[in-house]
Design a protein around this motif. Structure first.
Motif, PDB file in Angstrom:
ATOM      1  N   VAL A  44       8.507  -1.659  -0.630  1.00  0.00           N
ATOM      2  CA  VAL A  44       7.927  -0.356  -0.963  1.00  0.00           C
ATOM      3  C   VAL A  44       8.524   0.194  -2.258  1.00  0.00           C
ATOM      4  O   VAL A  44       7.805   0.613  -3.169  1.00  0.00           O
ATOM      5  N   GLY A  45       9.860   0.187  -2.328  1.00  0.00           N
ATOM      6  CA  GLY A  45      10.514   0.711  -3.524  1.00  0.00           C
ATOM      7  C   GLY A  45      10.182  -0.091  -4.770  1.00  0.00           C
ATOM      8  O   GLY A  45       9.939   0.478  -5.846  1.00  0.00           O
ATOM      9  N   VAL A  93      12.063   7.731  -2.501  1.00  0.00           N
ATOM     10  CA  VAL A  93      11.114   6.710  -2.030  1.00  0.00           C
ATOM     11  C   VAL A  93      11.716   5.890  -0.889  1.00  0.00           C
ATOM     12  O   VAL A  93      10.988   5.292  -0.088  1.00  0.00           O
ATOM     13  N   LEU A  94      13.044   5.880  -0.793  1.00  0.00           N
ATOM     14  CA  LEU A  94      13.694   5.123   0.275  1.00  0.00           C
ATOM     15  C   LEU A  94      13.337   5.647   1.658  1.00  0.00           C
ATOM     16  O   LEU A  94      13.438   4.912   2.648  1.00  0.00           O
ATOM     17  N   LEU A  95      12.898   6.890   1.758  1.00  0.00           N
ATOM     18  CA  LEU A  95      12.532   7.440   3.071  1.00  0.00           C
ATOM     19  C   LEU A  95      11.258   6.797   3.627  1.00  0.00           C
ATOM     20  O   LEU A  95      11.295   6.227   4.730  1.00  0.00           O
ATOM     21  N   PRO A  96      10.124   6.826   2.914  1.00  0.00           N
ATOM     22  CA  PRO A  96       8.955   6.102   3.440  1.00  0.00           C
ATOM     23  C   PRO A  96       9.169   4.596   3.463  1.00  0.00           C
ATOM     24  O   PRO A  96       8.609   3.896   4.320  1.00  0.00           O
ATOM     25  N   ALA A  97      10.000   4.085   2.541  1.00  0.00           N
ATOM     26  CA  ALA A  97      10.312   2.654   2.562  1.00  0.00           C
ATOM     27  C   ALA A  97      11.059   2.285   3.835  1.00  0.00           C
ATOM     28  O   ALA A  97      10.810   1.232   4.439  1.00  0.00           O
ATOM     29  N   PHE A 126       0.827  -1.212   0.000  1.00  0.00           N
ATOM     30  CA  PHE A 126       0.000   0.000   0.000  1.00  0.00           C
ATOM     31  C   PHE A 126       0.861   1.261   0.000  1.00  0.00           C
ATOM     32  O   PHE A 126       0.543   2.234  -0.690  1.00  0.00           O
ATOM     33  N   MET A 127       1.942   1.269   0.773  1.00  0.00           N
ATOM     34  CA  MET A 127       2.791   2.457   0.802  1.00  0.00           C
ATOM     35  C   MET A 127       3.395   2.736  -0.574  1.00  0.00           C
ATOM     36  O   MET A 127       3.371   3.880  -1.062  1.00  0.00           O
ATOM     37  N   GLY A 128       3.947   1.708  -1.209  1.00  0.00           N
ATOM     38  CA  GLY A 128       4.500   1.896  -2.547  1.00  0.00           C
ATOM     39  C   GLY A 128       3.444   2.357  -3.540  1.00  0.00           C
ATOM     40  O   GLY A 128       3.714   3.178  -4.430  1.00  0.00           O
ATOM     41  N   SER A 129       2.222   1.853  -3.382  1.00  0.00           N
ATOM     42  CA  SER A 129       1.122   2.216  -4.286  1.00  0.00           C
ATOM     43  C   SER A 129       0.649   3.644  -4.041  1.00  0.00           C
ATOM     44  O   SER A 129       0.350   4.384  -4.987  1.00  0.00           O
ATOM     45  N   PHE A 130       0.592   4.070  -2.774  1.00  0.00           N
ATOM     46  CA  PHE A 130       0.160   5.432  -2.474  1.00  0.00           C
ATOM     47  C   PHE A 130       1.175   6.455  -2.971  1.00  0.00           C
ATOM     48  O   PHE A 130       0.797   7.555  -3.409  1.00  0.00           O
ATOM     49  N   MET A 176      10.068   9.283   7.973  1.00  0.00           N
ATOM     50  CA  MET A 176       8.822   9.797   7.419  1.00  0.00           C
ATOM     51  C   MET A 176       8.744  11.311   7.553  1.00  0.00           C
ATOM     52  O   MET A 176       8.242  12.001   6.650  1.00  0.00           O
ATOM     53  N   LEU A 177       9.244  11.852   8.659  1.00  0.00           N
ATOM     54  CA  LEU A 177       9.250  13.300   8.846  1.00  0.00           C
ATOM     55  C   LEU A 177      10.089  13.996   7.778  1.00  0.00           C
ATOM     56  O   LEU A 177       9.686  15.026   7.221  1.00  0.00           O
ATOM     57  N   VAL A 178      11.261  13.442   7.480  1.00  0.00           N
ATOM     58  CA  VAL A 178      12.119  14.018   6.440  1.00  0.00           C
ATOM     59  C   VAL A 178      11.390  13.991   5.098  1.00  0.00           C
ATOM     60  O   VAL A 178      11.420  14.974   4.334  1.00  0.00           O
ATOM     61  N   TRP A 179      10.717  12.887   4.811  1.00  0.00           N
ATOM     62  CA  TRP A 179       9.942  12.774   3.559  1.00  0.00           C
ATOM     63  C   TRP A 179       8.847  13.839   3.492  1.00  0.00           C
ATOM     64  O   TRP A 179       8.681  14.511   2.468  1.00  0.00           O
TER      65      TRP A 179
END
Length: 299
Positions: free
Chosen positions: A163-164, A178-182, A24-28, A236-239
């Motif tokens: 995720v990636g 994308v590596l940040l939320p991943a 879901f994270m990768g899809s969002f 996630m905050l950095v993202w």
């Protein structure tokens, strides 16, 4: 215990939300970039569910054969441990789930990357590696889960690759940010494993299963857990600060109290305790809520 209930317990359904969080994270993120495809979401979700089930069944099998599952184990008693399911039946279930994961994975690769044979081949190798990792966690000679390497593999497959890779299958291109939320999802997923291993620290130590909590001790395992969740939220905050333009994405902070409660729990219960067992489910569902809130914010 009935046979049906035994199989339900072996499937460990409470771990499935965590597997879906990755997809879901990768899809969002793909939605945010305008590259989302429903077919990728559906087949990626099926693939990760089959892989998670494969990992759960193989884990039961490996722990039963090695003796890690015994009467002193703190967690729920497993079906193999009680003799409700035989080793032969579990082998058949492992083989079946591996085939299903392979079929859905190949379908996912075909619908996503059929125009690029090189990328398709790379993702095929990644899929084979994921199947092998799911089995080798506790099965075979010198399984990596018994050498303290399980945390690394969870972070890799649930975070970076999960995720990636999902984002790439949607978009067809790579974005390093994308590596940040991943990383956030990867660290939260590793936290679930750490809770499991912390709960079982005494029985694992006696059976020779060298998880990180066994090697570092109970107190350090709690500090490690705190670090995992802090690093996940920091990523996630950095993202959100640097790369996310939609204000709704900050909805993820509504899930923060669940993570705080989880941290308090691992410090509160000083001895290995079944009281930690519900926290596995809570962190798994908390991670899914974290991801869903992000998705609501970007839609």
């Amino acid at each position: 215990m009935s046979n049906i209930k035994a199989w339900v317990i072996s499937l460990r359904l409470r771990t499935l939300p965590l597997a879906l969080s990755t997809i879901f994270m990768g899809s969002f993120i793909a939605v945010d970039s305008g590259t989302f495809r429903w077919s990728v979401l559906i087949w990626a979700s099926l693939t990760t569910l089959f892989l998670q089930i494969l990992s759960n069944l193989a884990n039961d099998y490996g722990d039963a054969v090695s003796g890690a599952d015994n009467d002193e184990r703190e967690g729920p008693r497993r079906a193999l441990q009680q003799g409700v399911i035989t080793l032969k039946q579990m082998k058949a279930a492992i083989f079946t789930s591996a085939l299903l994961a392979l079929f859905s994975g190949l379908t996912l690769i075909f619908i996503s990357l059929k125009a690029n044979h090189l990328y398709a081949f790379v993702f095929f190798l990644m899929g084979i590696a994921a199947i092998a990792a799911a089995i080798r966690y506790t099965v075979g000679r010198n399984p990596y889960g018994y050498r303290g390497l399980g945390d690394f593999y969870v972070y890799l497959f649930f975070g970076l690759m999960g995720v990636g890779g999902t984002f790439f299958l949607h978009s067809g291109f790579w974005d390093w940010t994308v590596l940040l939320p991943a990383t956030a999802v990867g660290f939260f997923s590793t936290g679930v494993l750490n809770l499991n291993n912390t709960r079982d620290i005494e029985s694992d130590r006696k059976s020779g299963k060298k998880t990180l909590p066994v090697m570092m001790g109970r107190r350090n395992a709690a500090l490690y857990h705190l670090l995992l969740l802090l690093l996940g939220w920091t990523s996630m905050l950095v993202w959100l600060f640097l790369f996310e333009t939609r204000q709704g994405a900050w909805l993820v902070f509504l899930s923060l109290p669940l993570f705080i409660k989880n941290i308090i729990a691992i410090f509160r219960y000083d001895a290995p305790s079944t009281k930690l067992d519900p926290e596995l489910r809570n962190l798994s569902l908390g991670t899914l809520l974290f991801v869903l809130l992000y998705g609501i914010g970007v839609f």
